[in-house]
Design an enzyme around this catalytic site. Structure first.
Site, PDB file in Angstrom:
ATOM      1  N   LEU A 185       0.832  -1.201   0.000  1.00  0.00           N
ATOM      2  CA  LEU A 185       0.000   0.000   0.000  1.00  0.00           C
ATOM      3  C   LEU A 185       0.865   1.248   0.000  1.00  0.00           C
ATOM      4  CD1 LEU A 185      -2.622  -0.990   2.734  1.00  0.00           C
ATOM      5  CD2 LEU A 185      -3.049  -0.846   0.287  1.00  0.00           C
ATOM      6  N   LYS A 216      -4.327  -1.142  10.744  1.00  0.00           N
ATOM      7  CA  LYS A 216      -3.243  -1.758   9.968  1.00  0.00           C
ATOM      8  C   LYS A 216      -2.426  -2.630  10.916  1.00  0.00           C
ATOM      9  CE  LYS A 216       0.497  -0.840   6.732  1.00  0.00           C
ATOM     10  NZ  LYS A 216       1.445  -1.761   7.393  1.00  0.00           N
ATOM     11  N   CYS A 240      21.132   8.190  52.148  1.00  0.00           N
ATOM     12  CA  CYS A 240      21.415   8.543  50.749  1.00  0.00           C
ATOM     13  C   CYS A 240      20.449   9.642  50.320  1.00  0.00           C
ATOM     14  CB  CYS A 240      21.251   7.312  49.857  1.00  0.00           C
ATOM     15  SG  CYS A 240      21.441   7.655  48.098  1.00  0.00           S
TER      16      CYS A 240
END
Length: 668
Positions: free
Chosen positions: A81, A114, A431
């Protein structure tokens, strides 16, 4: 009844029930009964091999391995296509057609997703599948008949009546998302390399020389057109031909639709694009065809494509780019995540400059180096990721990625627990990076939901050492907050007011806000519903914890470890001293009927008549345990509009599915 008659009856019954199961998604027989009939068929064919025919359901299991594929010639070329990438190109397509047409302009289109799979041709002679082939170069393809016979939704014999003597059906073989995920999970468990995407998996499965392997793959098929038609006629509308094919047992994409103008076509494209990630299969656009077959014939073909059809493609989801560097980030639980710093590239409708590399194992699997050209993929809201490396383009000065052994933020040693893929910093709230992420989580919408306290504000509070633990947030004053960037007196007071409001919460929200590993919103709610009080959860044993819905061995260990940590106990005590509170959870009144007592349920998709939180609360009042994911333990999935992958998984596992109307009826 003779052996031959018994065999024919079994074939008809098995073909009919396979159609009900795989095409209509509406089985009439229990699996065990279908299996019993199949075993009876196999037993008869084993005793009478001369009665085995190519259209027998037994032929779906695959035959002897081939040395190679033979070639087939397409009597009518299988063309590709032309593509459109914008509304303007779509409008130009319509204009080209109308300029060519002698009589009336195009007024009706047939539109369909599609599919991202492999184009195949199926030839039926006297209603029986005699040949299947790939598109190949359009004129010559490969004979994959034995492999196609194993695809359950493709009929070996057409149903009904009225089909032409020779009928060529064209369509797409694809692998649904749920099947693809399950296939890759099995591959990883066996130590095999997973497929990169469903299209590759479908193509690889269909081109197996051993059809027994193809038979184990979760392939599906949708018809999209016809080729050769001899000894009969079909409808003169492209859409009605779909309906005709479906009546003969061939699967048709449920999203196929007729559109009466280009405006409707554009709306269809937009709708499918928005729902793309919720569909059960991968698509990369929509196909637009003139619906009138007579107009198709008038328009004809160019060298490689029909003039009467076009693929309106979605923005690309995969692109090539260059990996410039890797940055290692520290998460709330100390997990180290390698983040790829990319040459910016437009993919999936946005510009991408970062992508996740997940962990050290993924870096090793990809074999990726700094400087490599890589394929980047972005799908919907999923974080972009590198799916493969183009090794042929590797520069001579590329560098191997060195995984750190110390935390990139606080310098603590990193550790990797046996059986886990993640490397972690064990420093906890010492931390700074973990402290920031823990505080962001604490104030997030599903946790304490503190309005105005966004990520950037939290980062400033930690950087300026104004906050160390969640309890410190409630010590902030409007005056202190005004030292932050873009924080005027009014905004500062709004944050303080929001913090005071957040003190009144619920036990599930509070549990979730603590950031216990693997304890998400649903698990927090289940813990609260099971134990009623925070104190009971804090002293719960491993055996008691695993009795809770959605809590397995791993989650139970994380909960135990969290409450065993003295620092976490102190944080909880400090928060309660600052005024955090929630209403008491009362034990359920056993005299009140609970039709869903002990049932594990999941809500998914968009509900139009109910709010999600209201539905969840109502289900819990009926005794249900509402979880966030579908598993073998799930009893019911309540599926709203665009339910997506959870619905696909539920169907795969045989979980009962109810729609919104059924949910409302149940609640009433």
């Amino acid at each position: 009844m003779s052996i031959e008659q018994t065999l024919d009856e079994l074939k008809q019954q098995l073909n009919y029930h396979a159609y009900r199961y795989y095409v209509e998604d509406s089985p009439e027989l229990p699996d065990a009964e279908y299996d019993r009939m199949m075993q009876q068929l196999l037993s008869i064919e084993s005793e009478h091999p001369e009665l085995v025919t190519v259209d027998s359901p037994s032929q779906r299991v695959g035959g002897e391995a081939l040395d190679g594929f033979t070639q087939i010639q397409h009597e009518i070329p299988m063309l590709s296509l032309d593509n459109a990438f914008s509304d303007e190109e779509l409008e130009a397509f319509e204009k080209r057609m109308n300029d060519r047409l002698i009589s009336k302009p195009v007024s009706l289109f047939c539109c369909e997703p599609k599919l991202d799979g492999l184009a195949v041709s199926l030839l039926y002679v006297d209603g029986k599948l005699v040949q299947a082939g790939t598109r190949g170069d359009g004129t010559t393809g490969e004979n994959i008949t034995e492999n196609v016979r194993t695809i359950r939704c493709i009929p070996l014999t057409l149903q009904g009546e009225g089909w032409p003597t020779r009928l060529e059906v064209r369509g797409e073989v694809f692998m649904p998302k749920a099947g693809f995920e399950a296939l890759n999970e099995r591959a990883l468990k066996r130590g095999e390399k997973p497929f990169a995407n469903p299209r590759n998996a479908a193509a690889g499965s269909l081109r197996q020389l051993d059809s027994k392997i193809t038979a184990t793959r979760p392939l599906s098929f949708y018809a999209y057109s016809v080729g050769v038609i001899e000894g009969g006629e079909l409808e003169t509308s492209h859409y009605q031909r779909f309906v005709q094919l479906k009546s003969w047992g061939l699967p048709m994409c449920e999203e196929t639709k007729q559109c009466h103008s280009l405006t409707e076509v554009k709306a269809y494209y937009k709708d499918i694009l928005e729902r793309r990630d919720a569909l059960k299969y991968e698509i990369d656009g929509v196909v637009i065809k003139v619906d009138d077959i007579a107009l198709q014939e008038q328009l004809g073909f160019v060298a490689r494509a029909p003039r009467w059809a076009i693929a309106y493609k979605f923005p690309a989801q995969e692109e090539l780019t260059v990996l410039n560097d890797v940055e290692f980030q520290v998460g709330r639980t100390g997990a180290i995540t390698p983040v790829a710093k990319l040459e910016p590239v437009f993919v999936g409708g946005v510009t991408v400059s970062n992508a996740t590399l997940h962990n050290a194992d993924e870096i090793a699997r990809l074999g990726v180096h700094i400087g490599d050209t890589v394929i980047i993929r972005r799908a919907g809201d999923v974080i972009p990721q590198i799916v493969s490396v183009v090794e042929a383009r590797r520069p001579t000065d590329s560098k191997a990625i060195v995984y750190p052994i110390h935390c990139p933020v606080c310098g603590s040693n990193l550790e990797r627990v046996e059986g886990e893929a993640v490397t972690r910093c064990g420093a906890g709230l010492v931390c700074q990076a973990q402290r920031k992420e823990a505080l962001k989580h604490f104030v997030s919408r599903k946790a304490l939901d503190v309005d105005g306290l966004g990520d950037k504000v939290v980062e400033q509070l930690v950087d300026k050492e104004m906050v160390e633990t969640p309890a410190d947030l409630f010590k902030l004053s409007a005056g202190l907050l005004t030292v932050l960037e873009r924080m005027g007196p009014k905004s500062a007071q709004n944050v303080v007011d929001a913090l005071n409001k957040a003190k009144a919460t619920t036990l599930p929200r509070f549990l979730y806000s603590l950031g216990i590993r693997e304890v998400g919103e649903a698990t927090a709610a289940n813990l609260a519903a099971h134990f009623y009080t925070l104190e009971a959860i804090q002293v719960a044993t491993f055996e008691q914890l695993i009795e809770v819905s959605d809590v397995g061995d791993i989650v139970a260990k994380h909960v135990l470890n969290f409450f065993a940590e003295p620092h976490n106990k102190t944080v909880i005590e400090d928060l309660q001293e600052m005024g955090i509170h929630w209403p008491e959870i009362k034990a359920l009144d056993e005299s009140v009927p609970q039709p869903l007592a002990g049932k594990v349920v999941v809500l998914t998709g968009t509900l139009h008549k109910l709010k999600r939180n209201e539905a969840k609360a109502a289900l819990q009042e009926l005794g249900a345990k509402v979880t966030g994911s579908v598993s073998k333990k799930t009893d019911i999935l309540f599926a709203g509009e665009a339910a997506g992958s959870k619905l696909a998984k539920a169907e795969e596992l045989g979980v009962e599915v109810m729609n919104e109307e059924q949910l409302i009826e149940l609640l009433n």
